[in-house]
Design an enzyme around this catalytic site. Structure first.
Site, short mmCIF file in Angstrom:
data_model
loop_
_atom_site.label_atom_id
_atom_site.label_comp_id
_atom_site.label_asym_id
_atom_site.label_seq_id
_atom_site.Cartn_x
_atom_site.Cartn_y
_atom_site.Cartn_z
N HIS A 180 21.32 25.99 -32.85
CA HIS A 180 21.03 26.91 -31.74
C HIS A 180 21.71 26.46 -30.45
O HIS A 180 22.03 27.28 -29.59
CB HIS A 180 19.52 27.01 -31.50
N HIS B 256 15.34 37.45 -35.70
CA HIS B 256 15.55 36.86 -37.03
C HIS B 256 15.79 37.97 -38.05
O HIS B 256 15.11 38.99 -38.06
CB HIS B 256 14.32 36.06 -37.46
N ARG C 90 17.95 36.11 -44.85
CA ARG C 90 18.01 34.71 -44.42
C ARG C 90 18.35 33.83 -45.62
O ARG C 90 18.81 32.70 -45.44
CB ARG C 90 16.67 34.26 -43.80
N HIS D 290 19.08 24.01 -38.24
CA HIS D 290 18.97 25.33 -37.60
C HIS D 290 18.77 25.16 -36.08
O HIS D 290 19.47 25.78 -35.28
CB HIS D 290 17.80 26.08 -38.24
N GLU D 291 17.83 24.29 -35.71
CA GLU D 291 17.54 24.13 -34.27
C GLU D 291 18.70 23.47 -33.54
O GLU D 291 19.04 23.86 -32.42
CB GLU D 291 16.24 23.34 -34.07
N ASP E 19 21.00 29.75 -39.03
CA ASP E 19 20.66 29.66 -40.46
C ASP E 19 21.85 29.14 -41.27
O ASP E 19 21.71 28.25 -42.12
CB ASP E 19 20.27 31.03 -41.02
N GLU F 158 20.40 33.69 -34.54
CA GLU F 158 19.59 33.15 -35.63
C GLU F 158 20.42 33.01 -36.91
O GLU F 158 20.24 32.06 -37.67
CB GLU F 158 18.38 34.05 -35.89
ZN LIG Z 1 16.06 30.05 -34.63
#
Ligand SMILES: [Zn+2]
Length: 760
Positions: free
Chosen positions: A595, A719, A725, A591-592, A657, A653
C-alpha cells in the site's frame, strides 16, 4: 476501520474514507460449526476427520511417490489440513477456477447467515473475537481496573437493556430535534423558518452526531507537512451510496426504500401530516440529495492527492466562495467556530485550511440558493435523525432494519449483544483491548510476526532492486521508504499502564440513558479529533484497537498495523505450517507494505509527506502498469450483481493484493531455502507445499455474499469481491501457474502474458 472492509487503509480515514456512510459493515452471527470442523483436542479424531474428508473429496491416493516420512503429522499440520479440506473442491480444475477449487466446499456449506450480507472465514474469526469481547463486557466492574474499562461495562449494560431503552422511548430524540428548531416536515404549521440557520445546523449535526451533511470538516495531518495538522473542508457523506444517488433511475427499488424509510420514521415520531404529504417532503429531500451527490467526486477521483490538496488561509478562501455568488455567502468562520465550539480550539480568521473539493463547493452554492429553505432544513434534520434512531426504541430499530435489508440483503437483524459489543468497541476499543490481551493473546505471536514483517520487507526491497522498469535513483528512494515503514504489532505497550489508559479516555463521561451516552461519546470523539489541530502529529498513534481482525497502512504515518485480532488462525498460528502462515499473515503483511507503493501510497514519501519522489521515466512506466491492472479488473464481471468490478475504485487494493502475494511467495521460498522443505499435509499428500501456500492464501477469501451485498460492495468498497481477490492475483502470478502446471488459457488462471498485469 470503519470496521468494515478487510485490510483497508484507515489512517487516511479523514481524507480517503470519512464520507463513506454505508460501507459494507459485517454483522457477525455465530454459526454452528460443522461437526467435522470442530476443533477437537483429540489428535486421533482429527486424523480420522482428515481421512474421511479426504476420501469424500476424492483426493488422489498416493502411489508411494510421496514418502510417508515427508508427511507432517504435528497437531498444527492436522489443523491446517482440516481447514483446507473443509474448503477445497477437488472436482474443480485449479487452473480453470482457483476460487471454486479452493473454496467450493466451503461455499456450499457456508451460506450467508440471515443477519448478514456476507460470510467468510474473516467473519468467523470476527465472531470469535466478538464472543471474547462479550465475555469481557459481561464481567462485573472491578475497582482495580482503569476507569474506562468499568465505563465500557456500564455502557454495554445500558445498551443490552432494551427494556430500559423502551421506557425512555423517543423522548431524548425529540429533545434533540427541538434543539434544532424542530423538523418542518412533521408539523409545518408550528415550524419557524426564520429561526432556522442551515449553516449552524450543519455544523451542529457534524459536532453532535459525527455525520457530515451538505459540508464536511475534519482535522488531519497536513499532507505536505505531516508533522502538523490542518483543518480540512470537504464534501459530505450521503444517506445512500453515492453510486446509487448519481443514477437513481438504475436503483428505483433502493430509492423507494429510502423514501419509505423517511415516511415511516416521521410517522413513528408523530406527525400532523398525511402520508401523501410526507411523501412529497421525502421526494424533495431525495431530489436535493441527488443534486448534491451529482456534483460530488467519486472515491477514485479522490485518489489524486494533488487535486484534493488546495491550501488557503480561511479568509482568502472566503473571498473566493463569496465571488461565486454575491447574494449567497457560506461564512466559513461561523461554520468552523460552531464545529469547534466545545473543543477548546479557537479558529483564527486566517486559519490554515485545506479544501478537498473546490468544484463541489462552487457548484453547491447555486443548488442551495435555488432550493426551498424548508427542503434544506428537512434534509439536515433527516440526516441527524437517521443517525440517532438506531439507539432508540424497538419500533424505530425495526424501521432502520427494514431499510438496511434493502441495502444488504440481510433478513434478520444482528442480535443485540453483537450490536452492543460493536458499539462498545467503536469508542472503547482500546479499553476492551486491555482485557482482550490479558484473556487470549499469546505474546509469542508478536515476536514471530515481527520476524515475518522483516522477511516481507526484504522481499519487497529485492523486488524493487530487480525491477527492470525502474531507474536507479527511484529504486533508492523506494527502498528508503520501505526501510522507513514503521510496524505496529498486536497492541500498544501503553495498554499495560493503567494511568495511560485513563489519560487516553480523559474527558469521556457516560450519561443517564443509553441514548444520551451515545450523544456524549459522539461529542467526545469529535472534540478529541479537533483538539489535534494544535498538537504535533503523534507518530506512535495506533490507528486500530487490539480486538480488530484486520490490518492497515497509513500513508501519512508510513506505518503498518497488525492488531492482535488478526494474529491467529487462519492467518497465523505458531504451530501451523509455514506455507499457511506465509499464505495467510505473510500475504497480509505484504499487502500492507505494498500500500505504501500503490497508486495513492506512491504519492507520499518516506516521512508520509505528499511529495513526488519518482523520476519521470519510471513514473510513466508505473502509470502504464497501474492502468493495465485497472483495465484488467474492470473486465471482471460479478454475475450475482450484474456489474463489472470498478478497476479504478479498487486499483490500490488490487495492487496491494497482487504485490502481497508475490512478496510473500518469495519470502516463503527463502524460508524453505534456509530451513529445508516442509512436510506435506495428511489427506492432501498430492499437493506440494508451494501449492499449499496458494491454497492458504485463497482460503482466507472464501466468502459467501448476498446479491444486494455484492452490489453495495462493488459501488462503495475499494476492495474487489472475494472471488477476484483470489483469481486476479493468481492470474497475474507466473509462480502460481508453475506450481499447478497450468497450461496457457485465456479464460483460466494462466492467461497469455499480454493479458497479465504486474505493478509489484
Ligand atoms: Zn488494503
Amino acid at each position: 476501520m470503519r470496521n468494515s472492509s478487510v485490510m483497508g487503509r484507515v489512517a487516511s480515514v479523514a481524507v480517503l474514507t470519512a464520507f463513506v456512510l454505508l460501507a459494507t459493515t459485517s454483522t457477525t452471527p455465530t454459526l454452528g460449526a460443522s461437526l467435522l470442523h470442530q476443533k477437537s483436542s483429540n489428535y486421533n479424531q482429527k486424523l480420522e476427520a482428515i481421512r474421511e474428508l479426504s476420501k469424500a473429496a476424492g483426493a488422489p491416493q498416493i502411489d508411494g511417490s510421496v514418502n510417508q516420512e515427508e508427511i507432517c503429522l504435528t497437531e498444527g499440520c492436522l489443523d491446517a489440513a482440516l481447514d483446507i479440506l473443509n474448503a477445497i473442491n477437488m472436482t474443480v480444475d485449479p487452473c480453470k477456477d482457483f476460487f471454486q477449487y479452493s473454496c467450493g466446499r466451503w461455499l456450499a456449506n457456508n451460506p450467508v447467515p440471515p443477519s448478514a450480507s456476507r460470510w467468510s472465514r474473516f467473519n468467523r474469526l470476527r465472531d470469535e473475537v466478538n464472543n471474547v469481547t462479550q465475555e469481557i463486557l459481561n464481567e462485573e466492574p472491578n475497582d482495580q481496573d482503569a476507569k474506562p474499562i468499568n465505563q465500557v461495562k456500564d455502557f454495554y449494560k445500558s445498551c443490552i437493556d432494551i427494556d430500559a431503552i423502551e421506557v425512555v422511548g423517543l423522548e431524548p430524540l425529540n429533545q434533540v430535534i427541538t434543539e434544532f428548531g424542530g423538523w418542518q416536515l412533521l408539523n409545518p404549521g408550528v415550524w419557524n423558518s426564520s429561526a432556522f440557520d442551515w449553516l449552524k445546523s450543519v455544523a451542529e449535526v457534524r459536532r453532535r452526531s459525527l455525520q457530515s451533511v451538505i459540508l464536511s470538516v475534519y482535522v488531519s495531518a497536513d499532507l505536505k507537512n505531516t508533522t502538523r495538522s490542518a483543518v480540512y473542508l470537504d464534501q459530505p457523506g450521503f444517506g445512500l451510496p453515492r453510486g446509487v444517488l448519481i443514477t437513481p433511475e438504475n436503483y428505483t427499488a433502493l430509492i423507494t426504500a429510502y423514501e419509505n424509510y423517511m415516511v415511516e420514521v416521521a410517522q413513528e415520531l408523530g406527525t400532523s401530516q398525511t402520508e401523501a404529504q410526507l411523501r412529497t417532503s421525502a421526494k424533495a429531500i431525495i431530489e436535493l440529495e441527488v443534486a448534491m451527490a451529482k456534483i460530488s467526486s467519486s472515491d477514485e477521483a479522490r485518489y489524486d492527492i494533488d487535486r484534493i490538496y488546495n491550501p488557503y488561509a480561511l479568509n482568502e478562501y472566503q473571498t473566493i466562495t463569496d465571488g461565486v455568488d454575491t447574494e449567497f455567502s457560506i461564512v466559513w468562520k461561523n461554520y468552523l467556530d460552531q464545529v469547534f465550539s466545545s473543543s477548546g480550539v479557537a479558529i483564527t480568521d486566517n486559519e490554515f485550511t485545506i479544501v478537498n473539493e473546490l468544484e463541489y463547493i462552487r457548484n453547491l452554492i447555486p443548488i442551495l440558493k435555488g432550493a426551498e429553505a424548508d427542503t434544506i432544513a428537512n434534509y439536515i434534520v433527516w440526516r441527524l435523525v437517521s443517525g440517532l434512531i438506531p439507539d432508540t426504541n424497538a419500533a424505530m430499530r425495526a424501521i432502520v432494519f427494514k431499510f438496511q435489508q434493502a441495502l444488504t440483503g440481510a433478513t434478520v437483524p444482528s442480535t443485540r449483544d453483537v450490536t452492543c459489543a460493536n458499539a462498545a468497541n467503536g469508542v472503547f476499543g482500546m479499553a476492551i483491548g486491555v482485557k482482550y490481551i490479558e484473556a487470549v493473546f499469546d505474546d509469542d505471536a508478536k515476536a514471530e510476526v515481527n520476524t515475518l514483517v522483516e522477511n516481507l520487507r526484504l522481499s519487497f526491497k529485492e523486488m524493487v532492486t530487480d525491477a527492470d522498469w525502474m531507474q536507479d535513483e527511484t529504486k533508492t528512494e523506494a527502498i528508503a521508504k520501505a526501510d522507513a515503514i514503521r510496524s505496529f504489532m498486536a497492541y500498544p505497550d501503553w495498554l499495560e499502564n493503567k494511568t495511560a489508559v485513563e489519560e487516553f479516555y480523559q474527558g469521556l463521561e457516560l450519561a443517564d440513558t443509553y441514548f444520551n451516552s451515545q450523544l456524549n461519546l459522539a461529542l467526545y470523539r469529535m472534540d478529541k479529533g479537533l483538539k489535534g489541530l494544535r498538537e504535533p502529529t503523534n507518530r506512535d498513534e495506533w490507528i486500530m484497537y487490539p480486538g480488530v481482525v484486520n490490518a492497515a497502512y497509513s500513508p501519512e504515518l508510513n506505518s503498518i498495523t497488525f492488531p492482535a485480532g488478526i494474529l491467529q488462525p487462519p492467518f497465523f498460528g505458531k504451530l501451523r505450517p509455514k506455507s499457511q502462515n506465509y499464505g495467510g499473515i505473510g500475504v497480509v503483511i505484504g499487502h500492507e507494505i505494498t500500500h505504501g507503493f500503490d497508486n495513492q501510497g506512491a504519492q507520499f514519501d518516506k516521512d508520509g509527506n505528499f511529495n513526488n519522489w519518482w523520476d519521470d521515466v519510471t513514473k510513466v512506466e508505473y502509470d502504464a502498469r497501474a492502468q493495465c491492472m485497472s483495465d484488467q479488473y474492470s473486465g471482471f464481471f460479478a454475475e450475482a450483481a450484474g456489474l463489472n468490478v470498478n478497476g479504478d475504485l479498487t486499483l490500490g487494493e488490487n495492487i496491494a493484493d497482487n504485490g502481497g502475494l508475490r512478496e510473500s511467495y518469495r519470502a516463503y521460498q527463502k524460508y524453505v531455502e534456509e530451513n529445508g522443505q516442509e512436510g506435506r499435509l495428511p489427506g492432501l499428500e498430492h499437493l506440494s507445499t508451494n501449492q499449499l501456500f496458494f491454497l492458504g492464501y485463497a482460503n482466507i477469501w472464501c466468502e459467501s455474499i448476498t446479491p444486494e451485498g455484492l452490489v453495495n460492495q462493488i459501488l462503495t468498497d475499494p476492495h474487489s469481491p472475494a472471488e477476484f481477490r483470489v483469481k486476479g492475483p493468481v492470474r497475474n502470478n507466473a509462480e502460481f501457474a508453475a506450481a499447478f502446471s497450468c497450461p496457457e488459457d485465456e479464460n483460466g488462471m494462466n492467461p497469455p502474458e499480454e493479458d497479465e498485469c504486474t505493478v509489484w
